[in-house]
Design a protein around this motif. Structure first.
Motif, PDB file in Angstrom:
ATOM      1  N   SER A 113      -3.097   1.719  10.754  1.00 23.45           N
ATOM      2  CA  SER A 113      -3.341   1.108   9.453  1.00 23.45           C
ATOM      3  C   SER A 113      -1.970   0.679   8.931  1.00 23.45           C
ATOM      4  CB  SER A 113      -3.989   2.119   8.519  1.00 23.45           C
ATOM      5  OG  SER A 113      -3.091   3.182   8.262  1.00 23.45           O
ATOM      6  N   SER A 114      -1.822   0.582   7.642  1.00 23.66           N
ATOM      7  CA  SER A 114      -0.512   0.251   7.077  1.00 23.66           C
ATOM      8  C   SER A 114       0.357   1.489   6.958  1.00 23.66           C
ATOM      9  CB  SER A 114      -0.691  -0.373   5.695  1.00 23.66           C
ATOM     10  OG  SER A 114      -1.321   0.561   4.837  1.00 23.66           O
ATOM     11  N   ALA A 115      -0.187   2.626   7.376  1.00 26.87           N
ATOM     12  CA  ALA A 115       0.539   3.892   7.237  1.00 26.87           C
ATOM     13  C   ALA A 115       0.903   4.439   8.613  1.00 26.87           C
ATOM     14  CB  ALA A 115      -0.343   4.907   6.498  1.00 26.87           C
ATOM     15  N   PHE A 116       1.561   5.589   8.630  1.00 28.27           N
ATOM     16  CA  PHE A 116       1.886   6.276   9.877  1.00 28.27           C
ATOM     17  C   PHE A 116       0.731   7.234  10.168  1.00 28.27           C
ATOM     18  CE2 PHE A 116       5.681   4.125   9.859  1.00 28.27           C
ATOM     19  CZ  PHE A 116       6.452   4.359   8.736  1.00 28.27           C
ATOM     20  N   TYR A 133       0.834  -1.202   0.000  1.00 29.46           N
ATOM     21  CA  TYR A 133       0.000   0.000   0.000  1.00 29.46           C
ATOM     22  C   TYR A 133       0.869   1.253   0.000  1.00 29.46           C
ATOM     23  CZ  TYR A 133      -4.158  -2.733   1.301  1.00 29.46           C
ATOM     24  OH  TYR A 133      -5.213  -3.609   1.329  1.00 29.46           O
ATOM     25  N   SER A 182       0.896   5.405   1.022  1.00 29.87           N
ATOM     26  CA  SER A 182       0.283   6.443   1.842  1.00 29.87           C
ATOM     27  C   SER A 182       0.864   7.801   1.444  1.00 29.87           C
ATOM     28  CB  SER A 182       0.517   6.173   3.328  1.00 29.87           C
ATOM     29  OG  SER A 182       1.888   5.954   3.598  1.00 29.87           O
ATOM     30  N   TRP A 225       5.931   0.438   2.161  1.00 26.55           N
ATOM     31  CA  TRP A 225       6.823  -0.529   2.769  1.00 26.55           C
ATOM     32  C   TRP A 225       7.589  -1.232   1.657  1.00 26.55           C
ATOM     33  CZ3 TRP A 225       7.762  -0.835   7.914  1.00 26.55           C
ATOM     34  CH2 TRP A 225       6.892  -0.130   8.743  1.00 26.55           C
ATOM     35  N   ILE A 280      -3.641  10.187   2.978  1.00 30.66           N
ATOM     36  CA  ILE A 280      -4.171   9.035   2.253  1.00 30.66           C
ATOM     37  C   ILE A 280      -3.469   7.780   2.776  1.00 30.66           C
ATOM     38  CG2 ILE A 280      -4.337   7.867   0.007  1.00 30.66           C
ATOM     39  CD1 ILE A 280      -6.119  10.274   0.051  1.00 30.66           C
ATOM     40  N   TYR A 281      -4.230   6.720   3.007  1.00 31.50           N
ATOM     41  CA  TYR A 281      -3.627   5.437   3.358  1.00 31.50           C
ATOM     42  C   TYR A 281      -4.223   4.337   2.492  1.00 31.50           C
ATOM     43  CZ  TYR A 281      -7.826   4.386   6.131  1.00 31.50           C
ATOM     44  OH  TYR A 281      -9.115   4.154   6.538  1.00 31.50           O
ATOM     45  N   GLU A 282      -3.539   3.229   2.434  1.00 33.51           N
ATOM     46  CA  GLU A 282      -3.974   2.098   1.594  1.00 33.51           C
ATOM     47  C   GLU A 282      -4.360   2.551   0.199  1.00 33.51           C
ATOM     48  OE1 GLU A 282      -6.801  -0.251   3.804  1.00 33.51           O
ATOM     49  OE2 GLU A 282      -5.347  -0.639   5.392  1.00 33.51           O
TER      50      GLU A 282
END
Lengths: 109, 117
Positions: free
Chosen positions: B101-104, A33, A35, A92, A49-51
């Motif tokens: 989440s998968s973010a910071f 993902y 971000s 990541w 924004i995430y994912e």
């Protein structure tokens, strides 16, 4: 230099739309993902924004995200002077690291 | 309201050590991974280290591996970064950040570390 590549700067007039690109590889963006973060002058980064394309609560729908292959894009519509900031993409990596892009400075003319 | 408050920054000589702390509140600290991210003066963001909720998984950037140690105390809702063998290039604002989440997701205000003789 950064693992993720962003343009150093973009600019547009108030009310217009701007996009910021983020290019990576199959080891990072291609399989993870993405971000996006906004950093206003003198402040800590803030998640936008995430994912790839989800907005946290409180983030206006003027901000959008997309991803295709090993690249991602942040879009901002209805530009306001308050949107002037540095914008960073992040993801990541298969190397068990979390790289950021080098950052893009947005100027609202 | 999520709050992350870093402390422990300051001026240190090259080769010296410093321990940063991050006090967390407003969320279930023990349930989430935590991270350190730094920003050198006038530069971009650089991820430094991550630790899973139970400390089972720990990762470091190559630039700090072997010199920095991340840890957490879930009973105290606190995150730490022990920094040894500091170099001039470690000069930066250090932020702690959650990873819900998968973010910071949330960031502290940062603490400045200056490595200079």
């Amino acid at each position: 230099q950064s693992v993720l590549t962003q343009p150093p700067s973009v600019s547009a007039a108030p009310g217009q739309k701007v996009t910021i690109s983020c290019s990576g590889s199959s080891s990072n963006i291609g399989n993870n993902y993405v971000s996006w973060y906004q950093q206003l002058p003198g402040t800590a980064p803030k998640l936008l924004i995430y994912e790839n394309n989800k907005r946290p609560s409180g983030i206006p729908d003027r901000f959008s995200g997309s991803k295709s292959g090993t690249s991602a894009t942040l879009g901002i519509t209805g530009l306001q002077t308050g949107d002037e900031a540095d914008y960073y993409c992040g993801t990541w990596d298969s190397s068990l690291s979390a790289p950021f892009g080098g950052g893009t400075k947005l100027t609202v003319l | 309201e999520v709050q992350l408050v870093e402390s422990g920054g300051g001026l240190v000589k090259p080769g010296g050590s410093l321990r940063l702390s991050c006090a967390a509140s407003g969320f279930t600290f023990s349930s989430y991974s935590m991270n350190w991210v730094r920003q050198a003066p006038g530069k971009g963001l650089e991820w430094v280290s991550s630790i899973s909720s139970s400390s089972s998984y720990i990762y470091y950037a190559d630039s700090v591996k072997g010199r920095f140690t991340i840890s957490r105390d879930n009973a105290k809702n606190s995150l730490y970064l022990q920094m040894n063998s500091l170099r001039a290039e470690d000069t930066a604002v250090y932020y702690c950040a959650t990873a819900v989440s998968s973010a910071f997701d949330y960031w502290g205000q940062g603490t400045l570390v200056t490595v200079s003789s």
